[in-house]
Design a protein around this motif. Sequence first.
Motif, PDB file in Angstrom:
ATOM      1  N   GLN A  59      63.471  -9.989  37.814  1.00 34.74           N
ATOM      2  CA  GLN A  59      63.554  -9.674  36.386  1.00 34.74           C
ATOM      3  C   GLN A  59      63.971  -8.235  36.083  1.00 34.74           C
ATOM      4  N   TRP A  60      63.726  -7.309  36.983  1.00 33.77           N
ATOM      5  CA  TRP A  60      63.972  -5.884  36.728  1.00 33.77           C
ATOM      6  C   TRP A  60      65.164  -5.374  37.533  1.00 33.77           C
ATOM      7  N   VAL A 100      66.797   1.026  32.877  1.00 33.97           N
ATOM      8  CA  VAL A 100      66.253  -0.215  33.423  1.00 33.97           C
ATOM      9  C   VAL A 100      66.653  -1.379  32.524  1.00 33.97           C
ATOM     10  N   ARG A 101      66.836  -2.523  33.151  1.00 36.30           N
ATOM     11  CA  ARG A 101      67.158  -3.761  32.442  1.00 36.30           C
ATOM     12  C   ARG A 101      66.116  -4.794  32.848  1.00 36.30           C
ATOM     13  N   TYR A 102      65.516  -5.440  31.842  1.00 39.20           N
ATOM     14  CA  TYR A 102      64.500  -6.467  32.069  1.00 39.20           C
ATOM     15  C   TYR A 102      65.035  -7.808  31.582  1.00 39.20           C
ATOM     16  N   TYR A 109      68.244 -10.329  28.036  1.00 42.89           N
ATOM     17  CA  TYR A 109      67.680  -9.132  28.645  1.00 42.89           C
ATOM     18  C   TYR A 109      67.388  -8.064  27.593  1.00 42.89           C
ATOM     19  N   GLU A 111      67.056  -3.678  27.482  1.00 42.35           N
ATOM     20  CA  GLU A 111      67.539  -2.566  28.286  1.00 42.35           C
ATOM     21  C   GLU A 111      67.254  -1.242  27.596  1.00 42.35           C
TER      22      GLU A 111
END
Length: 180
Positions: A59-60, A100-102, A109, A111
């Motif tokens: 996820q990250w 960071v991108r979740y 997503y 970000e």
Amino acid sequence: MKHLSFLFFFISAAIFANGQSSNKFAAGVGFDALLPFNASPYGSATGVSAKFEIPLSSQWSLTLTPSYMVQKKNSSKIFDYFGPLPSDFPYKFVVLKAGVRYFINQLLYLETEAGNAHKIGAESKNTLIYSVGGGVTLAVTPHNYLDIGIRLENEPRTAFFHQNHFLNQFGSRIGYRYKF
């Protein structure tokens, strides 16, 4: 020197993260557009960007986004109270952001990124830039994706104005993403 330290830290974290994860590295290119939404003598901006994603988990991801942006002057006379603007409009920027991108699920997503906008031209200057946003990645083939995102971006342009001023912008990006 700060930029080299930042880049070294990011690359080190990426190598460590890539060794810890079975997920794949992703890279892409895109077109960016920005539109200020606060009182500003700056107008719209357009540019191109590259985006690199190093997975930390399913996820990250860590992101690194270099871009080149061109920002126009706002043509409205209402902004004359800011005083005379430099004559080197349109401004050209080289921007480097990391963040960071979740991934909420396979498509959506969130970000956040922060970094440096370097104005190139007659008066070369730097400023902090940070953003928060979200988007969607649409699979075209198993490795090829269409990446569509929106963001709110803030630039404290004290280096560019003769007064303290924040430039708040709404941004959008449409790009191609390849997942290795």
